[in-house]
Scaffold this active site. Sequence first.
Site: not given
Lengths: 345, 345
Positions: A25-27, A49, A52, A74, A112, A152, A158, A160, A163, A165, A167, A181, A311
Site C-alpha cells: 500500500r506504499n504507493n 518564551c 528561555c 509544570n 531557544h 514531545n 502537541g 506547545s 524551546h 524541553h 517532561q 509491559e 493518521f
Amino acid sequence: MVDLNQPHHRLNILTGEKVLVSPHRNNRPWQGKVEDIVSGNLPAYDPTCYLCPTNKRADGTDNPDYQDTFVFTNDFSAILENTAEGTFNQADLLQATAERGLCKVITFSPRHDLTLPEMDISAILKVVNLWQQEFNILAQKEWIKYIQIFENKGAIMGCSNPHPHGQIWSQSSLPNEILIETARQKAYYEKNNTSMLQAYIELELSLNERVIIDNDHFVALVPYWATWPFETMIISKRHLQHIGQFNEEEKADLAKTLQELTIRYDNIFSTSFPYSAGMHQAPINDGAHEEWHWHMHFYPPLLRSASIKKFMVGYEMLGSPQRDITPEQAAAIIKKQSTVHYKKA
Amino acid sequence: MVDLNQPHHRLNILTGEKVLVSPHRNNRPWQGKVEDIVSGNLPAYDPTCYLCPTNKRADGTDNPDYQDTFVFTNDFSAILENTAEGTFNQADLLQATAERGLCKVITFSPRHDLTLPEMDISAILKVVNLWQQEFNILAQKEWIKYIQIFENKGAIMGCSNPHPHGQIWSQSSLPNEILIETARQKAYYEKNNTSMLQAYIELELSLNERVIIDNDHFVALVPYWATWPFETMIISKRHLQHIGQFNEEEKADLAKTLQELTIRYDNIFSTSFPYSAGMHQAPINDGAHEEWHWHMHFYPPLLRSASIKKFMVGYEMLGSPQRDITPEQAAAIIKKQSTVHYKKA
Ligand SMILES: O=P(O)(O)O[C@H]1O[C@H](CO)[C@@H](O)[C@H](O)[C@H]1O
Ligand SMILES: O=P(O)(O)O[C@H]1O[C@H](CO)[C@@H](O)[C@H](O)[C@H]1O
C-alpha cells in the site's frame, strides 16, 4: 511461513498487541491533510518564551539565567502532589481512583533554537545526567510508583513551545503501558529465566536487518512490530531496570546514541523530525522487578515527507494499528542517512 | 470516596485500561498548534472527486449515477482477499501471521457537500440499511471473522476526501480492540449472567448525568471512562450481538440517534465536528458470542474550539490517555446544544 510482502500482522512482544502491515500500500496517493512545514528560523533567545533564561513564567517567577539545563514543576501540572487518596466503585461499572503525582519540565538548552540533534554530545550528556538525577530524587518519595521521562518534539506532536524541553511525570499508580509491559516481561522472565529484551537484541544483532546503531552499551533498532512509520527503540545492552542504575560510560553512550539517532531522523526529510519519545523502566518503591529491561521508544508520525503524516484513526482506533511501509524498509531508509546533520552538511 | 474535582483515573470497563482525568487543568493556556478551520463551502458536485456520481476512480472505472448510497472495494485496500495463509515464529520474539481481508468504501450521499448531521433521517436510514446489507453479505464468507464498520470525518481525522463516506474492513483475524472487549465482556457475562453494557446503560439511565439521548431502542452517552474530550457511545437497548440482528424499528431509531448526536456535535463549535466513529460487534463465523453487546464509539479530537484539538502524545502514548475536562462537563456541554443544525437555525 509468511510472505512479508503481502498483508500480515506482527506481534508486539512488549504489549501483546498486533500491528497490521500492508507492504503493497506504499504507493497510495494522498489527497488528505498536509501539515505546515516547520520554518526552522527561530531566534537563539525569544523574549516571549516562558522557557528561555531570565524570562517570566505563568506562575510569576523568573527563570534563572541557566547555562545548560533547567528543571521546574509544570505550572499546569496534570497531576498534583497533594491530592487525597480515595477509590470509588459502583457495581464494578463505574470505577475511579485518586491519583497523586508531580509533573516537571526540563529544558535541554538555554538556546531557544536548538534541538537534540543539533546539540553537542557534551550538552546532551548534561540532559542525561539531569534525567538520572531527577529520577533518583523522585524515587526517594515512597508514594511514587512510576517515573515517566519523555519528550514531545514538534508542534504536530502537541508540543506547545519549540524551546527544546522534555517532561517527567511521576505518579502514585502504574500507567496502562507499564502494567502491560510489566506483565509481558514477567511472564517471559519466569518462563525463560532471562530478560525478554536481552534475548530480543541478541536475535536482532545476529540478523542485522533492523539495527540502526550498535555501540558498547546500547542498540537502536526498528522493532519487528514497529507501528509508526519510522518508529525505533533504544535498548540497553546491560539488563538494567531503570536509569538510576546507569554508570558514567552508559550515560555517555546514551548521549551519543540519542544524537546519532535524532540526526538520522532529521536527515530523512531534511526537517526537524517530530516525535514523542520516552523511557520505559521498572516501577519503583514496588519490590523487585527483575523482569524489567530499560528501553526508550521513539514514536514519530511522519510518513512520506516533512508534511505528510500517518493518521492513526478509524480502523486503527477501533481495531488495530496499521502501517504502510514495512519495518525493514523503514530501517533501510534510516540506515542510509548521513550521521552529519543536514544543516551542518 | 474520590473527589472527582481532583486528579483521578477511571477504569474503561470494555478494555480494562485507565484514563487519567485532570479536572483542574481546564484553563491551561494553549500556545501550540492551531488547526485550519474547515471552510464548509463545498460544491454539491465536484468534477475532481473520485466519490461523486459518474466520476472516474483510480482503477479506471466510472462511478454509477447513484441516487442514495454507493459501495465499492477500496482501490488502495490495506488487506486483500487473495493473501495466502501462513504464520511465522522465531523464538517467540518475531511473530507474524498472514492477514486476509476486504476493504470497502461506502458513500453516504451523492451530494459532495453534505455530512450525516446535514442529511435527512430518511437518507441516513439508507446508510444504516446498507451497513446491515453489507454486513450480511460479508458474514457469508466463512473466512471472515470480523467486520469493522467505521467513518473518519474531517481532514484532521485523516479523511482524505470531504465527500461523505465511510469504510468497512473485514478480515480473517480479530483486531486488538475486539480481542480485548471480547475477553472483558465474556468475563462479566460469565460472572453476572447478564451483558455488561446492559447493566451499564441501566445504571447510567438511573443516574442520568452522562446520558445525551434516550429513545426506544438506543442510548447515547458520554461513557464514565471517556478518553477524548467529547467522546460518546451509542448502545442498543436490546442485547444484540451485531447489526445483522437489527429490526426495522431499530434501524430507524439508529438513523434518528445518529442524526441528533452529530447535529449536537456540529453545534458545539459551529463547525463540521471531526471524529472517527465505528461499531463494535461480535466476531462472526466464530461460534456463539452471547457476551457481546453491540455499540458504536465516537472519538472526536476537538477540545476547546474548532481549531484546538487534544493531542494524545507523550505521556498518553507511553503511559495512559489523559483528559482535561471531566466526562460530566462534556456531557453537560453536549446536552445543552440545540437539536437543530446551526446552518439551518
Ligand atoms: O483509507 P483512507 O481514508 O485513505 O485513510 C484513512 O483511514 C485509514 C483507516 O482508518 C487509515 O489507515 C489512514 O491512515 C487514514 O488516512
Ligand atoms: O504539557 P504540554 O506540553 O503543554 O502538553 C502536551 O503534552 C502532554 C503530555 O504528553 C499532553 O497531555 C498534551 O495533550 C500535549 O499537548
